[in-house]
Design a protein around this motif. Sequence first.
Motif, PDB file in Angstrom:
ATOM      1  N   PRO A 132      29.536 -40.186 -55.804  1.00 50.00           N
ATOM      2  CA  PRO A 132      29.941 -38.967 -56.512  1.00 50.00           C
ATOM      3  C   PRO A 132      31.192 -39.176 -57.359  1.00 50.00           C
ATOM      4  CG  PRO A 132      30.426 -38.793 -54.158  1.00 50.00           C
ATOM      5  CD  PRO A 132      29.585 -40.027 -54.334  1.00 50.00           C
ATOM      6  N   GLU A 133      31.888 -40.278 -57.125  1.00 52.76           N
ATOM      7  CA  GLU A 133      33.092 -40.563 -57.916  1.00 52.76           C
ATOM      8  C   GLU A 133      32.772 -41.289 -59.228  1.00 52.76           C
ATOM      9  OE1 GLU A 133      36.077 -42.562 -55.713  1.00 52.76           O
ATOM     10  OE2 GLU A 133      36.029 -41.170 -54.024  1.00 52.76           O
ATOM     11  N   LEU A 134      31.519 -41.742 -59.383  1.00 46.06           N
ATOM     12  CA  LEU A 134      31.170 -42.525 -60.565  1.00 46.06           C
ATOM     13  C   LEU A 134      31.395 -41.778 -61.884  1.00 46.06           C
ATOM     14  CD1 LEU A 134      30.088 -45.085 -61.867  1.00 46.06           C
ATOM     15  CD2 LEU A 134      27.767 -44.280 -61.423  1.00 46.06           C
ATOM     16  N   ALA A 148      28.765 -40.063 -68.085  1.00 48.30           N
ATOM     17  CA  ALA A 148      29.576 -39.258 -67.165  1.00 48.30           C
ATOM     18  C   ALA A 148      29.124 -37.804 -67.171  1.00 48.30           C
ATOM     19  CB  ALA A 148      31.051 -39.358 -67.545  1.00 48.30           C
ATOM     20  N   ALA A 149      28.819 -37.286 -68.353  1.00 48.04           N
ATOM     21  CA  ALA A 149      28.380 -35.894 -68.463  1.00 48.04           C
ATOM     22  C   ALA A 149      27.007 -35.707 -67.832  1.00 48.04           C
ATOM     23  CB  ALA A 149      28.356 -35.473 -69.929  1.00 48.04           C
ATOM     24  N   THR A 150      26.099 -36.636 -68.084  1.00 49.51           N
ATOM     25  CA  THR A 150      24.735 -36.535 -67.557  1.00 49.51           C
ATOM     26  C   THR A 150      24.731 -36.611 -66.035  1.00 49.51           C
ATOM     27  OG1 THR A 150      23.857 -37.578 -69.558  1.00 49.51           O
ATOM     28  CG2 THR A 150      22.422 -37.521 -67.638  1.00 49.51           C
ATOM     29  N   LEU A 151      25.380 -37.642 -65.488  1.00 53.67           N
ATOM     30  CA  LEU A 151      25.419 -37.799 -64.037  1.00 53.67           C
ATOM     31  C   LEU A 151      26.249 -36.691 -63.392  1.00 53.67           C
ATOM     32  CD1 LEU A 151      24.616 -39.470 -61.600  1.00 53.67           C
ATOM     33  CD2 LEU A 151      26.651 -40.891 -61.958  1.00 53.67           C
ATOM     34  N   GLU A 205      26.869 -22.055 -50.546  1.00 54.48           N
ATOM     35  CA  GLU A 205      27.848 -22.576 -49.580  1.00 54.48           C
ATOM     36  C   GLU A 205      27.577 -24.046 -49.267  1.00 54.48           C
ATOM     37  OE1 GLU A 205      27.596 -19.847 -46.352  1.00 54.48           O
ATOM     38  OE2 GLU A 205      28.593 -18.218 -47.466  1.00 54.48           O
ATOM     39  N   ARG A 206      26.310 -24.417 -49.131  1.00 58.33           N
ATOM     40  CA  ARG A 206      25.959 -25.832 -48.910  1.00 58.33           C
ATOM     41  C   ARG A 206      26.340 -26.665 -50.120  1.00 58.33           C
ATOM     42  NH1 ARG A 206      19.992 -25.266 -48.005  1.00 58.33           N
ATOM     43  NH2 ARG A 206      19.974 -27.502 -48.445  1.00 58.33           N
ATOM     44  N   TRP A 207      26.135 -26.103 -51.307  1.00 62.14           N
ATOM     45  CA  TRP A 207      26.497 -26.806 -52.555  1.00 62.14           C
ATOM     46  C   TRP A 207      27.993 -27.103 -52.571  1.00 62.14           C
ATOM     47  CZ3 TRP A 207      29.513 -26.074 -56.911  1.00 62.14           C
ATOM     48  CH2 TRP A 207      29.163 -26.771 -58.053  1.00 62.14           C
ATOM     49  N   HIS A 208      28.815 -26.100 -52.226  1.00 60.62           N
ATOM     50  CA  HIS A 208      30.263 -26.287 -52.198  1.00 60.62           C
ATOM     51  C   HIS A 208      30.663 -27.308 -51.143  1.00 60.62           C
ATOM     52  CE1 HIS A 208      31.780 -23.400 -55.078  1.00 60.62           C
ATOM     53  NE2 HIS A 208      30.857 -22.557 -54.677  1.00 60.62           N
ATOM     54  N   SER A 209      30.008 -27.261 -50.013  1.00 60.03           N
ATOM     55  CA  SER A 209      30.313 -28.199 -48.936  1.00 60.03           C
ATOM     56  C   SER A 209      30.044 -29.636 -49.373  1.00 60.03           C
ATOM     57  CB  SER A 209      29.478 -27.852 -47.697  1.00 60.03           C
ATOM     58  OG  SER A 209      29.793 -28.704 -46.630  1.00 60.03           O
ATOM     59  N   LEU A 210      28.959 -29.842 -50.085  1.00 61.36           N
ATOM     60  CA  LEU A 210      28.631 -31.180 -50.593  1.00 61.36           C
ATOM     61  C   LEU A 210      29.603 -31.610 -51.684  1.00 61.36           C
ATOM     62  CD1 LEU A 210      24.744 -30.881 -50.749  1.00 61.36           C
ATOM     63  CD2 LEU A 210      26.011 -32.577 -49.424  1.00 61.36           C
ATOM     64  N   ILE A 211      29.891 -30.710 -52.623  1.00 59.54           N
ATOM     65  CA  ILE A 211      30.763 -31.040 -53.749  1.00 59.54           C
ATOM     66  C   ILE A 211      32.161 -31.418 -53.271  1.00 59.54           C
ATOM     67  CG2 ILE A 211      32.056 -29.961 -55.653  1.00 59.54           C
ATOM     68  CD1 ILE A 211      29.427 -30.887 -56.590  1.00 59.54           C
ATOM     69  N   HIS A 212      32.672 -30.685 -52.305  1.00 61.64           N
ATOM     70  CA  HIS A 212      34.060 -30.887 -51.876  1.00 61.64           C
ATOM     71  C   HIS A 212      34.191 -31.796 -50.660  1.00 61.64           C
ATOM     72  CE1 HIS A 212      35.441 -28.122 -54.871  1.00 61.64           C
ATOM     73  NE2 HIS A 212      34.606 -27.204 -54.447  1.00 61.64           N
ATOM     74  N   GLY A 213      33.074 -32.461 -50.292  1.00 62.02           N
ATOM     75  CA  GLY A 213      33.169 -33.531 -49.304  1.00 62.02           C
ATOM     76  C   GLY A 213      33.145 -33.106 -47.857  1.00 62.02           C
ATOM     77  N   ASP A 250      26.036 -43.235 -50.098  1.00 61.80           N
ATOM     78  CA  ASP A 250      26.166 -42.391 -51.287  1.00 61.80           C
ATOM     79  C   ASP A 250      24.796 -41.956 -51.800  1.00 61.80           C
ATOM     80  OD1 ASP A 250      28.904 -42.449 -51.302  1.00 61.80           O
ATOM     81  OD2 ASP A 250      29.035 -44.183 -52.632  1.00 61.80           O
ATOM     82  N   ALA A 251      23.806 -42.826 -51.636  1.00 59.43           N
ATOM     83  CA  ALA A 251      22.456 -42.495 -52.104  1.00 59.43           C
ATOM     84  C   ALA A 251      21.906 -41.299 -51.330  1.00 59.43           C
ATOM     85  CB  ALA A 251      21.526 -43.694 -51.950  1.00 59.43           C
ATOM     86  N   ASP A 252      22.187 -41.258 -50.019  1.00 57.77           N
ATOM     87  CA  ASP A 252      21.734 -40.122 -49.212  1.00 57.77           C
ATOM     88  C   ASP A 252      22.428 -38.837 -49.664  1.00 57.77           C
ATOM     89  OD1 ASP A 252      20.132 -41.790 -47.717  1.00 57.77           O
ATOM     90  OD2 ASP A 252      21.616 -42.076 -46.121  1.00 57.77           O
ATOM     91  N   TRP A 253      23.731 -38.939 -49.941  1.00 57.37           N
ATOM     92  CA  TRP A 253      24.492 -37.770 -50.402  1.00 57.37           C
ATOM     93  C   TRP A 253      23.939 -37.267 -51.731  1.00 57.37           C
ATOM     94  CZ3 TRP A 253      27.146 -36.597 -54.802  1.00 57.37           C
ATOM     95  CH2 TRP A 253      27.977 -35.458 -54.765  1.00 57.37           C
ATOM     96  N   THR A 254      23.666 -38.206 -52.651  1.00 54.36           N
ATOM     97  CA  THR A 254      23.140 -37.823 -53.959  1.00 54.36           C
ATOM     98  C   THR A 254      21.791 -37.132 -53.830  1.00 54.36           C
ATOM     99  OG1 THR A 254      24.288 -39.670 -55.021  1.00 54.36           O
ATOM    100  CG2 THR A 254      22.464 -38.694 -56.235  1.00 54.36           C
ATOM    101  N   ALA A 255      20.949 -37.651 -52.956  1.00 55.77           N
ATOM    102  CA  ALA A 255      19.637 -37.033 -52.751  1.00 55.77           C
ATOM    103  C   ALA A 255      19.789 -35.617 -52.197  1.00 55.77           C
ATOM    104  CB  ALA A 255      18.807 -37.897 -51.793  1.00 55.77           C
ATOM    105  N   ALA A 256      20.733 -35.433 -51.280  1.00 58.05           N
ATOM    106  CA  ALA A 256      20.977 -34.102 -50.719  1.00 58.05           C
ATOM    107  C   ALA A 256      21.489 -33.155 -51.794  1.00 58.05           C
ATOM    108  CB  ALA A 256      21.978 -34.202 -49.571  1.00 58.05           C
ATOM    109  N   MET A 257      22.354 -33.675 -52.656  1.00 60.31           N
ATOM    110  CA  MET A 257      22.917 -32.862 -53.730  1.00 60.31           C
ATOM    111  C   MET A 257      21.818 -32.402 -54.684  1.00 60.31           C
ATOM    112  SD  MET A 257      25.884 -31.747 -54.674  1.00 60.31           S
ATOM    113  CE  MET A 257      26.043 -30.540 -55.973  1.00 60.31           C
TER     114      MET A 257
END
Length: 390
Positions: A4-6, A40-43, A166-174, A183-190
Motif C-alpha cells: 500500500p506504500e507503493l 501512482a494515481a492508478t494504483l 468502516e472496514r474500508w477505513h480500517s484497511l486504509i489506516h492499517g 501485502d498481496a493479501d491486503w491488496t486483495a482484501a482492499m
Amino acid sequence: PHSPELPGRQNNLASTLKDRFTQTTERSDLEQATDLFEQAATLGLQVAPEAAVLASRSWGEWATERQSWHEAVTAYRYSLQAIAQLFRTQLFRASKETWLREVQGISAQAAFALAKVGDLPGAVVALEQGLARLLSEALERDRADLERLKTLGQGELCERYQAITERWHSLIHGRAASTYQTDADWTAAMQAVRVELEEAITAIRQVDGYEDFLQPPAFNVIQSAAQVSPLVYIVVTEVGGLALVVEANGKGVEPVWLPKLTELGLRSHLVGTDEPSSTRSYLGAYSHWQQNQQNKQARKGWFNALDNTTRWLWQVLMGPLVKSLATIERAVLIPVGVLGLLPLHAAWTEDAEMPTGRCYAMDRLCFTYAPNARALIAGRAIVNRSGSER
C-alpha cells in the motif's frame, strides 16, 4: 508490487524526476516522471486514495505549468475520482471537512484544463462537483441522509453501507493490516471492499428518492438551474482566470477567458504581498478598521482598499464579463474559492456619462450569487414547498 506504500513511493520518485527535468530538460526524465505519476494515481485509486490525490494534483499542476492541457485533464480526472472516493467513505461531517480542506482548488484547476481542451460542459461539471459539497448534501437531505433509510424500512441497507465503510477505513489506516500475512493479501482484501462498497451504493440508488445518491451532477441538471437566468462560474488559477456562462434552452456554455485574473494578483489584493502592506490589502484593511472603528484613518484605509480592489476587479474580471453579457438583464454569479469574499457586483470603471462619474457592474445588469447549481435548485424547491406566509 502489492504494498500500500507503493503509490506514495512512485509519487516521490516522479516528483524528484520532475525537479531534475527542470534542471536538465532531459526528455527521458519528463516521460518517466509522467509515467510514474500516472502509475501512482492508478494504483492509488485501488489501495491508497490519499496518495492518488497527492500524485495526480502534483502531476496536474506540473502539466499546467507546461501548458500541456490534455495531460493536465488526464491528471485531474484521477484527482476528481480519488476525491469522490474519499468523500463517499466519510460517514461523519468532520472527516469530510478535513478532506475538503486538503483538496480545495483542484476542481477549479481541472475545470480550467478541461475548458482549454474544449470540454466546456465537462468543466462546469467538474466545478459543480467540487463546490459546496456539504451544503448541497444538507439541502438535499432527502437523499443524502443515510439515517433516513431506516425510516423507509431500509435499515439493513444503511447498516451494510456503514459496516463496509468502516472496514474500508480500517484497511486504509492499517488497523486491520496485522490480519494479513502479505501485502498481496491486503491488496486483495482492499479491492474486495471496494467492490462491496460499489454494490452497496448501487443498492441504495434503487431506493425511491436516492436515485442520485453520491452521483456527480449531470450537466443537464446544472443547466436546468439556468432557466431563470444564466449561471456564471468564475475560477482563478496561477495561469489566468475563466468565467463559464451556462445558459438554458440548449445554448450550452460560453467561456470568457480572463488572462489578467491570476492567483498571485488576487492574493496580492486580498492579503498583500508582505507584512508591512497587509493593512493596505482588502482583508487587512477591513480587519484593521473592525478593530479600530473609532479611528478615522483606519476607516479611510478600509474605504481606500475597497475602492482599489473593486476597480481592479473591473479591469481583470467584471469588465470583460459585463461586455460578454451585454444582451442579458440578470445573471447568477458562482465565484470559486476566495473570489467569493469579494463584492464582484461593485466593480467599477470611470464613466463621465454616469451621475457619479463611475459605472458599476450592477449598473449594467442585476447580479445575484449562489454557492452552486445544486444549492440553487434545492433552495428553489424549498421555496416552492413553503406557503406564501413563510
